[in-house]
Scaffold this active site. Structure first.
Site, PDB file in Angstrom:
ATOM      1  N   ASP A   1      43.691  33.955  45.760  1.00  8.17           N
ATOM      2  CA  ASP A   1      43.565  35.143  45.630  1.00  8.17           C
ATOM      3  C   ASP A   1      42.891  35.748  47.036  1.00  8.17           C
ATOM      4  O   ASP A   1      41.795  35.342  47.179  1.00  8.17           O
ATOM      5  CB  ASP A   1      42.705  35.623  44.312  1.00  8.17           C
ATOM      6  CG  ASP A   1      42.595  37.198  44.138  1.00  8.17           C
ATOM      7  OD1 ASP A   1      43.143  37.885  44.845  1.00  8.17           O
ATOM      8  OD2 ASP A   1      41.703  37.222  43.422  1.00  8.17           O
TER       9      ASP A   1
ATOM     10  N   SER B   1      48.132  42.167  42.331  1.00 14.80           N
ATOM     11  CA  SER B   1      46.705  42.697  41.944  1.00 14.80           C
ATOM     12  C   SER B   1      46.752  44.215  41.982  1.00 14.80           C
ATOM     13  O   SER B   1      47.088  45.030  42.928  1.00 14.80           O
ATOM     14  CB  SER B   1      45.785  42.295  42.969  1.00 14.80           C
ATOM     15  OG  SER B   1      44.720  42.987  42.853  1.00 14.80           O
TER      16      SER B   1
ATOM     17  N   HIS C   1      47.597  40.928  37.773  1.00  6.02           N
ATOM     18  CA  HIS C   1      46.143  40.420  38.010  1.00  6.02           C
ATOM     19  C   HIS C   1      45.254  41.675  37.891  1.00  6.02           C
ATOM     20  O   HIS C   1      45.548  42.298  38.724  1.00  6.02           O
ATOM     21  CB  HIS C   1      46.268  39.709  39.349  1.00  6.02           C
ATOM     22  CG  HIS C   1      44.956  39.047  39.743  1.00  6.02           C
ATOM     23  ND1 HIS C   1      44.474  37.989  39.404  1.00  6.02           N
ATOM     24  CD2 HIS C   1      43.902  39.733  40.538  1.00  6.02           C
ATOM     25  CE1 HIS C   1      43.383  37.758  40.064  1.00  6.02           C
ATOM     26  NE2 HIS C   1      42.929  38.664  40.643  1.00  6.02           N
TER      27      HIS C   1
ATOM     28  N   MET D   1      34.987  39.730  37.933  1.00  5.44           N
ATOM     29  CA  MET D   1      34.050  39.663  39.042  1.00  5.44           C
ATOM     30  C   MET D   1      32.863  40.473  38.587  1.00  5.44           C
ATOM     31  O   MET D   1      32.388  41.405  39.003  1.00  5.44           O
ATOM     32  CB  MET D   1      34.469  40.235  40.416  1.00  5.44           C
ATOM     33  CG  MET D   1      35.458  39.495  40.845  1.00  5.44           C
ATOM     34  SD  MET D   1      36.514  40.166  42.209  1.00  5.44           S
ATOM     35  CE  MET D   1      37.917  40.699  41.102  1.00  5.44           C
TER      36      MET D   1
ATOM     37  N   ASP E   1      41.619  43.187  38.273  1.00  7.36           N
ATOM     38  CA  ASP E   1      40.216  42.891  38.995  1.00  7.36           C
ATOM     39  C   ASP E   1      39.226  43.673  38.518  1.00  7.36           C
ATOM     40  O   ASP E   1      39.244  45.221  38.639  1.00  7.36           O
ATOM     41  CB  ASP E   1      40.519  43.070  40.600  1.00  7.36           C
ATOM     42  CG  ASP E   1      41.337  42.022  41.213  1.00  7.36           C
ATOM     43  OD1 ASP E   1      40.835  40.794  41.307  1.00  7.36           O
ATOM     44  OD2 ASP E   1      42.409  42.315  41.867  1.00  7.36           O
TER      45      ASP E   1
ATOM     46  N   HIS F   1      40.530  38.965  36.203  1.00  7.32           N
ATOM     47  CA  HIS F   1      39.609  38.642  37.239  1.00  7.32           C
ATOM     48  C   HIS F   1      38.265  38.891  37.081  1.00  7.32           C
ATOM     49  O   HIS F   1      38.028  40.131  37.513  1.00  7.32           O
ATOM     50  CB  HIS F   1      40.161  38.428  38.686  1.00  7.32           C
ATOM     51  CG  HIS F   1      39.223  37.868  39.648  1.00  7.32           C
ATOM     52  ND1 HIS F   1      39.726  38.203  41.118  1.00  7.32           N
ATOM     53  CD2 HIS F   1      38.166  37.091  39.534  1.00  7.32           C
ATOM     54  CE1 HIS F   1      38.771  37.423  41.826  1.00  7.32           C
ATOM     55  NE2 HIS F   1      37.901  36.754  40.912  1.00  7.32           N
TER      56      HIS F   1
ATOM     57  N   MET G   1      35.290  44.633  38.516  1.00  6.98           N
ATOM     58  CA  MET G   1      34.195  44.417  39.355  1.00  6.98           C
ATOM     59  C   MET G   1      33.116  45.339  39.013  1.00  6.98           C
ATOM     60  O   MET G   1      33.320  46.450  38.502  1.00  6.98           O
ATOM     61  CB  MET G   1      34.531  44.838  40.881  1.00  6.98           C
ATOM     62  CG  MET G   1      35.714  44.267  41.459  1.00  6.98           C
ATOM     63  SD  MET G   1      36.102  44.478  43.199  1.00  6.98           S
ATOM     64  CE  MET G   1      37.616  43.593  43.433  1.00  6.98           C
TER      65      MET G   1
ATOM     66  N   MET H   1      39.343  31.344  45.498  1.00  3.15           N
ATOM     67  CA  MET H   1      39.350  32.666  46.257  1.00  3.15           C
ATOM     68  C   MET H   1      39.489  32.354  47.650  1.00  3.15           C
ATOM     69  O   MET H   1      38.957  31.345  48.295  1.00  3.15           O
ATOM     70  CB  MET H   1      37.821  33.311  46.187  1.00  3.15           C
ATOM     71  CG  MET H   1      37.443  33.958  44.959  1.00  3.15           C
ATOM     72  SD  MET H   1      38.760  35.169  44.263  1.00  3.15           S
ATOM     73  CE  MET H   1      38.892  36.535  45.762  1.00  3.15           C
TER      74      MET H   1
HETATM   75  C1  DX5 Z   1      39.509  40.673  45.895  1.00  2.00           C
HETATM   76  C2  DX5 Z   1      40.567  40.661  44.688  1.00  2.00           C
HETATM   77  C3  DX5 Z   1      41.831  40.478  44.905  1.00  2.00           C
HETATM   78  C4  DX5 Z   1      42.477  41.548  45.707  1.00  2.00           C
HETATM   79  C5  DX5 Z   1      43.519  40.840  46.850  1.00  2.00           C
HETATM   80  O1  DX5 Z   1      38.462  40.656  45.341  1.00  2.00           O
HETATM   81  O2  DX5 Z   1      40.205  39.574  43.869  1.00  2.00           O
HETATM   82  O3  DX5 Z   1      42.560  40.133  43.604  1.00  2.00           O
HETATM   83  O4  DX5 Z   1      42.994  42.874  45.096  1.00  2.00           O
HETATM   84  O5  DX5 Z   1      44.022  41.923  47.454  1.00  2.00           O
HETATM   85  P1  DX5 Z   1      44.997  41.211  48.709  1.00  2.00           P
HETATM   86  O6  DX5 Z   1      46.091  40.524  48.140  1.00  2.00           O
HETATM   87  O7  DX5 Z   1      45.212  42.424  49.195  1.00  2.00           O
HETATM   88  O8  DX5 Z   1      44.163  40.509  49.521  1.00  2.00           O
HETATM   89 ZN    ZN Z   2      41.340  38.981  42.073  1.00  2.33          ZN
END
Ligand code: DX5
Ligand code: ZN
Length: 247
Positions: free
Chosen positions: A203, A9, A34, A77, A36, A75, A38, A169
């Site tokens: 994840d 990620s 990956h 969000m 993210d 991903h 948001m 998740m």
């Molecule tokens: C959290 C994200 C993850 C995050 C995971 O909302 O979806 O992808 O980056 O980070 P780690 O691996 O550090 O828990």
């Molecule tokens: Zn993620």
């Protein structure tokens, strides 16, 4: 279970050196990136949008192969995942796998009236739309969401409405570096039992200390942010995660 896919990620990468960090993690053995996304609404944090994805894609010289190396695993969000709004934008930006949250797509799961706009769509319809836009489709569930909600799409008689990947998740979405929630693994076990060939992604909080539990449950797509980018030897962590899944 299908073979391991290791997806660091980039939330834990150095945002001031994102291109270099992404190239490096691919060189260190990662299969996917990956990404993210948001929006500060669906989750209490904001990351980045299509212009940044475009830049990473052009900087990281990797082919677009649906199941191959360098797949951009986005991903999403974001509260507004309806087709008209973001699917085409992300396709254009270089996304290969568009993974939306069930909670943001299903109108019956809406938490506030403003989330029930007519622009919202059913998960089946959204998956079809993602496929029509030549991306793989993923569907994600938060810890508070039951795994059963996924059976409608997974058991759809129409192949075009079935997701290519499910994301369970293992932390509350929003931030990297949180503690792994083993309480979510029964969802993975259940899914693996019903769907031997499904790509099941986990994840949140994955790393050398937690990978065995996740792999035993049947997860094969492994997201790891802080565990990879914070490691002294990221290549070694990537290979350790892969071995745990493939053994
Ligand atoms: C959290 C994200 C993850 C995050 C995971 O909302 O979806 O992808 O980056 O980070 P780690 O691996 O550090 O828990
Ligand atoms: Zn993620």
């Amino acid at each position: 279970a299908p073979p391991a896919i290791i997806a660091p990620s980039i939330l834990s990468a150095d945002f001031a050196n994102l291109g270099a960090d992404c190239s490096r993690t691919i060189a260190q053995g990662a299969d996917w990136l990956h990404v993210d996304i948001m929006d500060g609404h669906f989750v209490p944090n904001i990351t980045f949008g299509p212009p940044v994805v475009v830049k990473i894609r052009s900087h990281v010289d990797i082919p677009t192969q649906p199941h191959g190396k360098g797949t951009f695993d986005c991903h999403m969000m974001i509260a507004e995942v309806m087709p008209k709004k973001w699917v085409k934008e992300f396709k254009k930006a270089g996304c290969d796998l568009y993974c939306f949250h069930y909670e943001a797509a299903d109108s019956t799961a809406a938490e506030s009236p403003e989330e029930t706009s007519e622009l919202r769509t059913s998960p089946r319809e959204l998956i079809r739309y993602i496929h029509d836009n030549e991306m793989l489709a993923g569907i994600a569930i938060k810890p508070s969401t039951k795994v059963d909600v996924l059976y409608d799409v997974l058991d759809s008689p129409n192949e075009n409405e079935r997701p290519d990947m499910v994301l369970v998740m293992t932390v509350e979405p929003g931030f990297g570096g949180q503690k792994f929630m083993a309480s979510e693994l029964p969802k993975v076990t259940e899914l693996r039992k019903r769907y031997p060939d499904l790509n099941i992604e986990v994840d949140g909080g994955l790393g050398p200390a937690t990978i065995d539990q996740a792999a035993d449950a049947g997860a094969n797509v492994i997201v790891a942010g802080s565990a990879v980018f914070g490691a002294k030897d990221p290549a070694e962590v990537i290979s350790l995660l892969r071995k745990a899944v493939d053994q």
